[in-house]
Design an enzyme around this catalytic site. Structure first.
Site, PDB file in Angstrom:
ATOM      1  N   ASP A  91       8.444 -23.414  -0.511  1.00 40.37           N
ATOM      2  CA  ASP A  91       7.707 -22.423   0.407  1.00 40.37           C
ATOM      3  C   ASP A  91       7.181 -20.813  -0.555  1.00 40.37           C
ATOM      4  OD1 ASP A  91       9.279 -23.295   2.689  1.00 40.37           O
ATOM      5  OD2 ASP A  91      10.607 -21.529   2.961  1.00 40.37           O
ATOM      6  N   LYS A 129       5.179 -22.871  10.118  1.00 37.95           N
ATOM      7  CA  LYS A 129       5.766 -22.843  10.805  1.00 37.95           C
ATOM      8  C   LYS A 129       5.431 -22.189  11.908  1.00 37.95           C
ATOM      9  CE  LYS A 129       9.806 -22.595   7.360  1.00 37.95           C
ATOM     10  NZ  LYS A 129      10.394 -23.855   7.485  1.00 37.95           N
ATOM     11  N   GLY A 161      17.675 -19.892   3.295  1.00 41.04           N
ATOM     12  CA  GLY A 161      17.975 -18.860   2.669  1.00 41.04           C
ATOM     13  C   GLY A 161      18.852 -18.408   2.608  1.00 41.04           C
ATOM     14  N   GLN A 215      24.941 -35.784   5.676  1.00 40.23           N
ATOM     15  CA  GLN A 215      25.975 -37.045   5.378  1.00 40.23           C
ATOM     16  C   GLN A 215      26.749 -37.593   7.518  1.00 40.23           C
ATOM     17  OE1 GLN A 215      29.941 -34.646   4.186  1.00 40.23           O
ATOM     18  NE2 GLN A 215      29.448 -35.137   2.533  1.00 40.23           N
ATOM     19  N   GLY A 229      19.522 -24.259   1.965  1.00 39.09           N
ATOM     20  CA  GLY A 229      20.205 -23.891   0.980  1.00 39.09           C
ATOM     21  C   GLY A 229      19.816 -25.415  -0.554  1.00 39.09           C
ATOM     22  N   GLY A 284      13.522 -23.206  -0.495  1.00 38.26           N
ATOM     23  CA  GLY A 284      12.167 -22.452   0.057  1.00 38.26           C
ATOM     24  C   GLY A 284      12.943 -21.608  -0.454  1.00 38.26           C
TER      25      GLY A 284
END
Length: 343
Positions: free
Chosen positions: A73, A130, A202, A214, A263, A284
């Site tokens: 990002d 986006k 974020g 998973q 994350g 990001g």
């Protein structure tokens, strides 16, 4: 090396040439229930003009060109150049990184087209942007300015509470997020050429990206061992196309590239997701909200490339400065979880 002037992107030239031969009509509808060539190779043979299946295969092939890479990002041309110099395979142009979108609140919309064009002119690697979920006009604008990929993103405020975009009517490849196999296959049925975990953008907390990967892996494993009758029942439960689920079961993976997102803040996070079977990573807020953005960006690229080498991972993880503070996902109220957006 990018300059301050307009950069010539070899990728963009190649993409435009491929899409010019295989132009999707403005009101055409691709039906990507079965994907063949692009799931096996990075190059796709174009068989005929205006063939929806062939056009979709070209877009899947363009997405596969990013396999093994890191998408970062960026909010301006300077950050884009840092990302390119660090070895990013693409950048995501947006006005605010997800951490700031969370902090500022309000309605998050498509970025200013001029800002996106400035970033496109600053680098030679692909540029993504986006759109809001369901906002097909934002996608029309992004395609018109020439972005290389569009992310129909839950990070922005959804525009349609019911429908995702029909991605098959655009020439630009789309990437979409998922929490599970059903979401992934529904997005592919709509024309998405690339999938990513939603995670929790974020936060700097990788736990939700791990959970989503998973889940997808477990559901693919279940489908791979299912009988035909059970596979049909599973398709109904997942609310997805049976033929696409059957193909996924046979491949033992998604028929398009699947990146990790949401994350990822450290080289170890990136390597973790790669070892879980991801094809690449999105980063990001984790880079430009850290102490030494350029060094961390290079380290995450190296970790993504050498994800199975603990010695390299230890080396690139050393001396990076402070990581972003982040937010513990367990402390997030349900109303603040971005991954719940979409269906």
């Amino acid at each position: 090396m990018a300059s301050n002037g307009t950069s010539v992107s070899p990728f963009r030239s190649q993409k435009n040439a491929a899409m010019a031969v295989n132009d999707t009509p403005a009101n055409g509808h691709a039906e990507p229930s079965t994907i063949t060539a692009a799931s096996k190779t990075n190059t796709t043979k174009i068989t005929s003009q205006n063939d929806p299946q062939s056009s979709f295969a070209v877009k899947v092939g363009l997405a596969q060109m990013l396999k093994g890479g890191v998408i970062m990002d960026v909010v301006n041309a300077e950050q884009a150049r840092i990302a390119e110099e660090a070895g990013a395979c693409a950048v995501m142009a947006l006005e605010r990184v997800p951490a700031d979108i969370r902090k500022d609140g309000g309605v998050a919309r498509m970025s200013d087209p001029q800002m996106i064009k400035d970033i496109m002119n600053a680098v030679t690697i692909p540029v993504m942007a986006k759109s809001r979920i369901g906002h097909f006009v934002e996608c029309q604008i992004l395609q018109a300015i020439g972005v290389d990929y569009i992310d129909e993103s839950e990070v922005l405020t959804p525009a349609d509470p019911v429908n995702h975009i029909d991605k098959s009517v655009y020439n630009v490849p789309f990437v979409c997020g998922c929490k599970n196999l059903g979401e992934a296959l529904r997005r592919i049925s709509e024309g998405a050429a690339m999938i990513r975990t939603k995670g929790e953008a974020g936060t700097g907390d990788v736990v939700e990206a791990v959970r989503h990967m998973q889940t997808v892996n477990a559901e693919i494993a279940k489908a791979s061992s299912a009988s035909d009758a059970d596979l049909r029942m599973m398709a109904r439960e997942l609310q997805c196309d049976y033929n696409l689920l059957k193909q996924t079961a046979q491949l033992k993976r998604l028929p398009v590239v699947n990146f990790a997102a949401g994350g990822i803040a450290t080289p170890a996070d990136a390597a973790l997701m790669m070892q879980m079977g991801c094809d690449g990573v999105f980063v990001g807020s984790g880079i430009f909200k850290s102490g030494d953005a350029a060094k961390r960006a290079k380290a995450i690229v190296q970790a993504t490339t050498h994800y199975n080498d603990p010695k390299v991972l230890a080396e690139v993880s050393s001396g990076l400065g402070e990581a972003m503070v982040g937010i513990n996902c367990d402390k997030l109220p349900e109303t603040q979880k971005l991954a719940t957006r979409g269906w």
